[in-house]
Design an enzyme around this catalytic site. Structure first.
Site, PDB file in Angstrom:
ATOM      1  CG  ASP A  91     -54.145  63.271 -12.956  1.00 29.39           C
ATOM      2  OD1 ASP A  91     -53.594  62.898 -11.912  1.00 29.39           O
ATOM      3  OD2 ASP A  91     -55.305  63.740 -12.974  1.00 29.39           O
TER       4      ASP A  91
ATOM      5  CE  LYS B  44     -55.428  57.210  -9.994  1.00 28.49           C
ATOM      6  NZ  LYS B  44     -56.133  58.478  -9.719  1.00 28.49           N
TER       7      LYS B  44
ATOM      8  CD  GLU C  32     -58.486  62.807  -9.157  1.00 30.84           C
ATOM      9  OE1 GLU C  32     -59.138  63.820  -8.823  1.00 30.84           O
ATOM     10  OE2 GLU C  32     -57.246  62.809  -9.321  1.00 30.84           O
TER      11      GLU C  32
ATOM     12  CD  GLU D 282     -53.778  61.785  -3.319  1.00 28.50           C
ATOM     13  OE1 GLU D 282     -54.238  61.286  -4.353  1.00 28.50           O
ATOM     14  OE2 GLU D 282     -52.930  62.707  -3.327  1.00 28.50           O
TER      15      GLU D 282
END
Ligand code: KIV
Length: 291
Positions: free
Chosen positions: A47, A116, A118, A185
């Site tokens: 995204d 995926k 988050e 990340e």
């Protein structure tokens, strides 16, 4: 599944063998083709498209329809690389049912191999629900851009012992919920190393150091299509923005000066046909003028 597609068990085996996993984002057919030809293992239709393709300042405004459109272009093209569809903000936040139906759209309508999402916490039941529906899920902890406001901006995560412990717990919970891999990340290297050791599934790092089982970078960042200040972890392997700008400028100059198109770029026709056409053209023009 396309023949020759990289499977989730193969990915797990890569971790066991200590073979690094290479992931890059892709948002269109040429990007997917070039990445596959370069031997990339996983294509993430991220995204981040919101910023690098769609002109937004963040990832939050990206819609399901936009992600499905982009994912289709990549999935149509990629043969071996695993195609990961990134679930956009709002597509899995309401309920497990909403998460499952949108994950199904990624696979059924866009051809993604897996999805995926988050975060941990409320995302854990989403992961369990999607995996129960038979769709693989990649987790993502640390800096999770969809929660940018709550995290206080694009900042390194897990820099205190308490926060690092939370990250480790979150990553372990995502694995327990059924994730086949977890993106880390903007996490300090020693924390990412500890998480990588603790997890049986692969970790994919971005700004998380070299101990992760794999790495991911944004296509536009690594190719130098994005310019200006970049996060510390970005390495630019090319300066394509310079090359593209210079090529476009030369094109514009050549059109304006009549250098392009030259004879080799134009089509001809047989002389006798041209002669007949020239004679008859006048008649056509007259007829048009006279109404
Ligand atoms: O959306 C994306 O591109 C990502 C990567 C940066 C991991 O989530």
């Amino acid at each position: 599944m396309k023949p020759g597609k990289l499977t989730l068990p193969e990915l797990a085996a890569m971790k066991s063998r200590g073979e690094k996993i290479v992931m890059v984002t892709a948002y269109d057919a040429p990007g997917a083709r070039l990445a596959e030809e370069a031997g990339i293992d996983i294509l993430l239709v991220g995204d981040t498209a919101g910023m690098v393709v769609l002109g937004h300042e963040g990832t939050v405004p990206v819609t399901m329809d936009e992600m499905l459109f982009l994912t289709r272009t990549v999935a149509r093209t990629a043969e071996r690389p695993l195609v990961v569809g990134d679930m956009p903000f709002g597509s899995y936040h309401v309920s497990d049912e909403q998460a499952v139906s949108n994950a199904i759209r990624f696979v059924k309508e866009a051809g993604a191999d897996v999805v995926k999402l988050e975060g941990a916490g409320p995302s854990l039941s989403r992961v369990r629900a999607i995996v129960s529906a038979g769709i693989g899920v990649m987790g993502h902890v640390g800096l999770t851009p969809q929660s940018e406001t709550i995290l206080g901006g694009f900042k390194t995560q897990g820099r205190t012992a308490t926060k690092a412990r939370r990250l480790l717990a979150d990553a372990l919970s995502l694995e327990a919920a059924g994730c086949f891999a977890v993106v880390l990340e903007a996490v300090p290297e020693p924390v990412a190393a500890r998480i990588t050791e603790a997890l049986t599934v692969p970790t994919i790092g971005i700004g998380a150091g070299s101990a992760c089982d794999g790495q991911v970078l944004v296509y536009h960042d690594l190719l130098g299509l994005t310019e200006g200040r970049a996060p510390r972890f970005v390495k630019r392997y090319a300066s394509l923005a310079d090359e593209i700008r210079s090529a476009l400028k030369t094109y514009a100059d050549e059109v304006r000066t009549g250098v392009y198109p030259a004879e080799e770029h134009t089509y001809s026709m047989p002389d006798e046909e041209l002669e007949v056409f020239s004679r008859s053209a006048e008649g056509v023009e007259h007829a048009h003028r006279d109404g």
